[in-house]
Design a protein around this motif. Structure first.
Motif, PDB file in Angstrom:
ATOM      1  N   SER A 122       0.952  -1.090   0.018  1.00  0.00           N
ATOM      2  CA  SER A 122       0.436  -0.315   0.100  1.00  0.00           C
ATOM      3  C   SER A 122       0.300   1.217  -0.266  1.00  0.00           C
ATOM      4  O   SER A 122       2.052   1.392   0.734  1.00  0.00           O
ATOM      5  N   MET A 123       0.041   2.783  -0.635  1.00  0.00           N
ATOM      6  CA  MET A 123       0.824   3.173  -0.793  1.00  0.00           C
ATOM      7  C   MET A 123       1.447   4.457   0.600  1.00  0.00           C
ATOM      8  O   MET A 123       2.699   4.224   0.949  1.00  0.00           O
ATOM      9  N   HIS A 124       0.685   3.858   1.645  1.00  0.00           N
ATOM     10  CA  HIS A 124       1.039   4.605   3.352  1.00  0.00           C
ATOM     11  C   HIS A 124       1.377   3.472   4.316  1.00  0.00           C
ATOM     12  O   HIS A 124       0.713   3.647   5.176  1.00  0.00           O
ATOM     13  N   GLY A 125       2.252   2.177   3.331  1.00  0.00           N
ATOM     14  CA  GLY A 125       2.216   1.096   4.311  1.00  0.00           C
ATOM     15  C   GLY A 125       3.324   0.385   5.170  1.00  0.00           C
ATOM     16  O   GLY A 125       3.978   0.075   5.749  1.00  0.00           O
ATOM     17  N   GLY A 126       3.888   2.227   6.093  1.00  0.00           N
ATOM     18  CA  GLY A 126       5.450   2.281   6.216  1.00  0.00           C
ATOM     19  C   GLY A 126       6.030   2.371   5.857  1.00  0.00           C
ATOM     20  O   GLY A 126       7.534   1.940   6.281  1.00  0.00           O
ATOM     21  N   GLN A 127       6.869   2.560   4.121  1.00  0.00           N
ATOM     22  CA  GLN A 127       7.767   3.046   3.704  1.00  0.00           C
ATOM     23  C   GLN A 127       9.109   3.647   4.550  1.00  0.00           C
ATOM     24  O   GLN A 127       9.490   3.227   4.785  1.00  0.00           O
ATOM     25  N   GLU A 128       8.404   5.037   4.560  1.00  0.00           N
ATOM     26  CA  GLU A 128       9.509   5.349   5.021  1.00  0.00           C
ATOM     27  C   GLU A 128      10.292   5.249   6.209  1.00  0.00           C
ATOM     28  O   GLU A 128      11.097   5.326   6.855  1.00  0.00           O
ATOM     29  N   SER A 129       8.949   4.560   7.364  1.00  0.00           N
ATOM     30  CA  SER A 129       9.468   3.996   9.120  1.00  0.00           C
ATOM     31  C   SER A 129      10.206   3.262   8.383  1.00  0.00           C
ATOM     32  O   SER A 129      11.903   2.648   9.531  1.00  0.00           O
ATOM     33  N   THR A 130      10.302   2.083   7.381  1.00  0.00           N
ATOM     34  CA  THR A 130      11.032   0.941   7.391  1.00  0.00           C
ATOM     35  C   THR A 130      12.243   1.594   6.987  1.00  0.00           C
ATOM     36  O   THR A 130      13.447   0.965   7.053  1.00  0.00           O
ATOM     37  N   LEU A 131      12.445   2.334   5.971  1.00  0.00           N
ATOM     38  CA  LEU A 131      13.654   2.644   5.530  1.00  0.00           C
ATOM     39  C   LEU A 131      14.618   3.077   6.392  1.00  0.00           C
ATOM     40  O   LEU A 131      16.082   3.117   6.467  1.00  0.00           O
ATOM     41  N   LEU A 132      13.686   4.661   7.692  1.00  0.00           N
ATOM     42  CA  LEU A 132      14.809   4.775   8.709  1.00  0.00           C
ATOM     43  C   LEU A 132      15.312   3.816   9.877  1.00  0.00           C
ATOM     44  O   LEU A 132      16.276   4.232   9.967  1.00  0.00           O
ATOM     45  N   SER A 133      14.163   3.268  10.110  1.00  0.00           N
ATOM     46  CA  SER A 133      13.885   1.543  10.627  1.00  0.00           C
ATOM     47  C   SER A 133      15.566   1.208  10.598  1.00  0.00           C
ATOM     48  O   SER A 133      16.432   0.304  11.335  1.00  0.00           O
ATOM     49  N   MET A 134      15.368   0.800   8.821  1.00  0.00           N
ATOM     50  CA  MET A 134      17.315  -0.127   8.366  1.00  0.00           C
ATOM     51  C   MET A 134      18.517   0.572   8.183  1.00  0.00           C
ATOM     52  O   MET A 134      19.839  -0.103   8.576  1.00  0.00           O
ATOM     53  N   MET A 135      18.195   2.052   8.035  1.00  0.00           N
ATOM     54  CA  MET A 135      19.788   3.103   8.702  1.00  0.00           C
ATOM     55  C   MET A 135      20.235   3.026   9.787  1.00  0.00           C
ATOM     56  O   MET A 135      21.431   2.753   9.780  1.00  0.00           O
ATOM     57  N   LEU A 136      19.484   2.202  10.866  1.00  0.00           N
ATOM     58  CA  LEU A 136      19.580   3.116  12.046  1.00  0.00           C
ATOM     59  C   LEU A 136      21.024   1.785  12.386  1.00  0.00           C
ATOM     60  O   LEU A 136      21.897   2.237  12.804  1.00  0.00           O
ATOM     61  N   PRO A 137      20.765   0.576  12.126  1.00  0.00           N
ATOM     62  CA  PRO A 137      21.925  -0.615  12.377  1.00  0.00           C
ATOM     63  C   PRO A 137      23.404   0.181  11.790  1.00  0.00           C
ATOM     64  O   PRO A 137      23.789  -0.669  11.995  1.00  0.00           O
ATOM     65  N   LEU A 138      23.174  -0.064  10.382  1.00  0.00           N
ATOM     66  CA  LEU A 138      23.621   1.111   9.703  1.00  0.00           C
ATOM     67  C   LEU A 138      24.956   2.352  10.108  1.00  0.00           C
ATOM     68  O   LEU A 138      26.156   2.277  10.374  1.00  0.00           O
ATOM     69  N   ILE A 139      24.136   2.898  10.897  1.00  0.00           N
ATOM     70  CA  ILE A 139      24.900   4.312  11.376  1.00  0.00           C
ATOM     71  C   ILE A 139      25.911   4.045  12.644  1.00  0.00           C
ATOM     72  O   ILE A 139      26.601   4.147  13.254  1.00  0.00           O
ATOM     73  N   HIS A 140      24.813   2.622  13.237  1.00  0.00           N
ATOM     74  CA  HIS A 140      25.963   1.942  14.251  1.00  0.00           C
ATOM     75  C   HIS A 140      27.059   1.213  13.522  1.00  0.00           C
ATOM     76  O   HIS A 140      28.042   1.193  14.675  1.00  0.00           O
ATOM     77  N   HIS A 141      26.881   0.685  12.881  1.00  0.00           N
ATOM     78  CA  HIS A 141      27.780   0.061  11.712  1.00  0.00           C
ATOM     79  C   HIS A 141      29.041   1.411  11.440  1.00  0.00           C
ATOM     80  O   HIS A 141      29.813   0.945  11.176  1.00  0.00           O
ATOM     81  N   GLY A 142      28.614   2.819  10.980  1.00  0.00           N
ATOM     82  CA  GLY A 142      29.789   3.557  10.767  1.00  0.00           C
ATOM     83  C   GLY A 142      29.763   4.259   9.391  1.00  0.00           C
ATOM     84  O   GLY A 142      30.812   4.241   8.951  1.00  0.00           O
ATOM     85  N   MET A 143      28.804   3.152   9.049  1.00  0.00           N
ATOM     86  CA  MET A 143      28.559   3.154   7.247  1.00  0.00           C
ATOM     87  C   MET A 143      27.949   5.184   7.210  1.00  0.00           C
ATOM     88  O   MET A 143      27.505   5.997   7.680  1.00  0.00           O
ATOM     89  N   VAL A 144      28.502   5.152   5.857  1.00  0.00           N
ATOM     90  CA  VAL A 144      27.925   6.587   5.215  1.00  0.00           C
ATOM     91  C   VAL A 144      26.746   6.497   4.207  1.00  0.00           C
ATOM     92  O   VAL A 144      26.580   6.194   3.771  1.00  0.00           O
TER      93      VAL A 144
END
Length: 199
Positions: free
Chosen positions: A110-132
């Motif tokens: 669905s268009m408003h099925g939580g895509q952006e919150s999913t993207l943000l949640s996936m970024m968090l561990p990558l930031i913890h890993h020190g990724m850009v």
């Protein structure tokens, strides 16, 4: 140069289509790329019946950049992807991913099925890993034009049953995937050149 790793989990194939298009963008700049998936958590989850291998920790550690994708599950990444990320504490301790560029991508029904919150949640561990983190700038025309998926946080796909071809990427979604792959590859090239000149 070490390959860019496009790593995804896909239950019905939509996230895999995003991964394939991102890989196309990476390859367009003559940057090596490998596609990998993560293991399902149980045997009853029939993924996409494809032959893409399950990622190894060595491949994760040695990649020059990472594109990470998962379907949206209640505004978050799918459990198999979260399970894999939770198993990377050894790589975090070693600092294996520090300063490597990364992007994220997702699909939902669905268009408003939580895509952006999913993207943000996936970024968090990558930031913890020190990724850009590498998003998509609005200089990409398809970000302004899309009536389906697409986000400055990362590429997305809407697989709504009412769409003419719900499981196929729209033209805008495909253009954004290719642009995301090219941008990730450019950053990987620049960082690789900088590392080479410093050594």
């Amino acid at each position: 140069m070490a390959p860019v790793l496009v790593l995804y989990y896909s239950r019905h194939g939509s996230t895999k289509r995003l991964a394939d298009a991102i890989a196309q963008g990476i390859s367009a700049l003559n940057v090596p790329v490998i596609l990998r998936t993560v293991a399902s958590l149980n045997d009853t989850e029939n993924q996409t019946n494809d032959t893409v291998p399950v990622v190894t920790m060595k491949e994760l550690e040695q990649c020059s950049a990472l594109a990470l994708g998962s379907p949206t599950r209640f505004g978050n990444m799918a459990a198999p992807m979260k399970h894999f990320i939770d198993s990377t504490s050894g790589q975090w301790i070693k600092g294996a991913l520090i300063d490597k560029p990364a992007c994220v991508f997702t699909s939902s029904s669905s268009m408003h099925g939580g895509q952006e919150s999913t993207l943000l949640s996936m970024m968090l561990p990558l930031i913890h890993h020190g990724m850009v983190i590498c998003g998509l700038p609005y200089s990409e025309p398809a970000l302004h034009n899309t009536l389906s998926g697409g986000s400055p946080y990362g590429v997305t796909h809407v697989a709504h049953p009412s769409l003419p071809a719900p499981h196929q990427l729209s033209e805008d979604e495909k253009l954004l995937c290719i642009a995301q792959g090219k941008r990730l590859a450019k950053l990987a090239l620049k960082l690789n050149q900088q590392d080479s000149s410093e050594n």
